[in-house]
Scaffold this active site. Sequence first.
Site, mmCIF file in Angstrom:
data_model
loop_
_atom_site.group_PDB
_atom_site.id
_atom_site.type_symbol
_atom_site.label_atom_id
_atom_site.label_comp_id
_atom_site.label_asym_id
_atom_site.label_seq_id
_atom_site.Cartn_x
_atom_site.Cartn_y
_atom_site.Cartn_z
ATOM 1 N N ASN A 6 20.821 -26.976 -5.620
ATOM 2 C CA ASN A 6 20.890 -25.517 -5.690
ATOM 3 C C ASN A 6 20.540 -25.102 -7.114
ATOM 4 O OD1 ASN A 6 21.473 -22.826 -5.569
ATOM 5 N ND2 ASN A 6 23.702 -23.068 -5.386
ATOM 6 N N TRP A 7 19.330 -24.609 -7.290
ATOM 7 C CA TRP A 7 18.880 -24.241 -8.644
ATOM 8 C C TRP A 7 19.458 -22.894 -9.096
ATOM 9 C CZ3 TRP A 7 12.895 -25.525 -8.310
ATOM 10 C CH2 TRP A 7 12.725 -26.915 -8.363
ATOM 11 N N LYS A 8 20.082 -22.178 -8.174
ATOM 12 C CA LYS A 8 20.615 -20.839 -8.490
ATOM 13 C C LYS A 8 19.523 -19.994 -9.150
ATOM 14 C CE LYS A 8 25.103 -23.008 -8.943
ATOM 15 N NZ LYS A 8 26.499 -22.824 -9.234
ATOM 16 N N HIS A 98 27.508 -19.112 -0.126
ATOM 17 C CA HIS A 98 27.902 -19.742 -1.388
ATOM 18 C C HIS A 98 28.976 -18.885 -2.051
ATOM 19 C CE1 HIS A 98 27.733 -21.238 -5.491
ATOM 20 N NE2 HIS A 98 27.138 -22.320 -5.006
ATOM 21 N N GLU A 100 29.380 -17.903 -4.943
ATOM 22 C CA GLU A 100 28.849 -16.858 -5.842
ATOM 23 C C GLU A 100 28.360 -15.651 -5.038
ATOM 24 O OE1 GLU A 100 26.199 -19.470 -7.925
ATOM 25 O OE2 GLU A 100 27.928 -20.518 -8.750
ATOM 26 N N GLU A 174 32.851 -26.690 -0.775
ATOM 27 C CA GLU A 174 32.688 -26.458 -2.208
ATOM 28 C C GLU A 174 33.913 -25.711 -2.733
ATOM 29 O OE1 GLU A 174 28.407 -26.714 -3.576
ATOM 30 O OE2 GLU A 174 28.768 -24.626 -3.120
ATOM 31 N N GLY A 180 30.835 -25.871 -11.133
ATOM 32 C CA GLY A 180 30.434 -25.651 -12.520
ATOM 33 C C GLY A 180 31.536 -25.857 -13.533
ATOM 34 N N SER A 214 30.530 -29.840 -9.090
ATOM 35 C CA SER A 214 30.481 -30.707 -10.274
ATOM 36 C C SER A 214 30.084 -32.151 -9.959
ATOM 37 C CB SER A 214 31.809 -30.653 -11.029
ATOM 38 O OG SER A 214 32.001 -29.358 -11.565
ATOM 39 N N GLY A 235 24.628 -28.352 -8.044
ATOM 40 C CA GLY A 235 24.086 -27.260 -8.843
ATOM 41 C C GLY A 235 23.573 -27.772 -10.178
ATOM 42 N N GLY A 236 24.371 -27.565 -11.229
ATOM 43 C CA GLY A 236 23.965 -27.840 -12.606
ATOM 44 C C GLY A 236 23.271 -29.187 -12.825
HETATM 45 C C1 PEP Z 1 26.976 -25.124 -6.464
HETATM 46 O O1 PEP Z 1 26.899 -24.073 -7.097
HETATM 47 O O2 PEP Z 1 26.669 -25.174 -5.256
HETATM 48 C C2 PEP Z 1 27.444 -26.304 -7.176
HETATM 49 C C3 PEP Z 1 27.894 -27.296 -6.479
HETATM 50 O O3 PEP Z 1 27.379 -26.239 -8.542
HETATM 51 P P1 PEP Z 1 27.778 -27.404 -9.583
HETATM 52 O O4 PEP Z 1 27.214 -28.704 -9.030
HETATM 53 O O5 PEP Z 1 27.132 -27.000 -10.853
HETATM 54 O O6 PEP Z 1 29.250 -27.457 -9.622
#
Ligand code: PEP
Length: 255
Positions: A6-8, A98, A100, A174, A180, A214, A235-236
């Site tokens: 997920n590049w957001k 998600h 967010e 999640e 994050g 994470s 994500g990150g």
């Molecule tokens: C996400 O936003 O779906 C996610 C899992 O982010 P991160 O891996 O950065 O926690």
Amino acid sequence: MLMIANWKMNMTRGEIATYLDSLSGEDRWKIWRDRGIRLFLCPPYPYLDYLGGQCRSRNLPIGIMAQNMCAFEKGAYTGEVSAAMLKDLAVDGVLLGHSERRLYFGETDGAIAEKAARALSSALVPVVCFGETRQERDLGQCAAVWSRQVGPVWERVTKCREEGVRTPVYWAYEPVWAIGTGRTADLGDIREVASHLRKTFGEDCASGLLYGGSVNDESVSGLYEKGTVHGFLVGGAFLEAETVLRVFDRLFGHP
Ligand code: PEP
């Protein structure tokens, strides 16, 4: 196994090209794909077409998913993107609900269920995100939150199945407190979620469970269990192609 990046709201065309240059240096993508291990990249809307075209022209067997989608079919919905448009761009699936989207854009469980139904009937694989906040966990409300978030979607999935729709659905557990933050749930937490889905909605519901929050090349091995975890949403850490390669190497090794 579904490995989803997920590049957001990150990446530009130039950065995407560099990312794909790094992935192209790996020659095991087709072997992994043939073993049912797939990487999906979720770019922002403006890059869906470019990214898909780049993957095809580089012969990279990597799938594309969108980060969101409108529940309505078409018409006067300024700023929205429809399922038909995603299909037109050869997009494979779509992230829905998600945290967010729930937090910053007010998406409700009902709206997410509508989107999931639209995705399923449009042959777009929905990846439905759910998970509790820190406060909900501290108050012992996890199971109630999971049921509240998954229930309305599962109802729509069941109805679609009755109508003959066979598009698979995936659930990304999640926990909001893990996104994050550098803190992950542990395998015990994920087993608890799988068991809850199985008991509440049936075996079928638990068979597409992913984990997100994470995940990185250090944590991923300890979060995987065959039969429980069917993939990861990252994500990150997956903004770096090198980390994607390290995670694949760690989990799937040398075939
Ligand atoms: C996400 O936003 O779906 C996610 C899992 O982010 P991160 O891996 O950065 O926690």
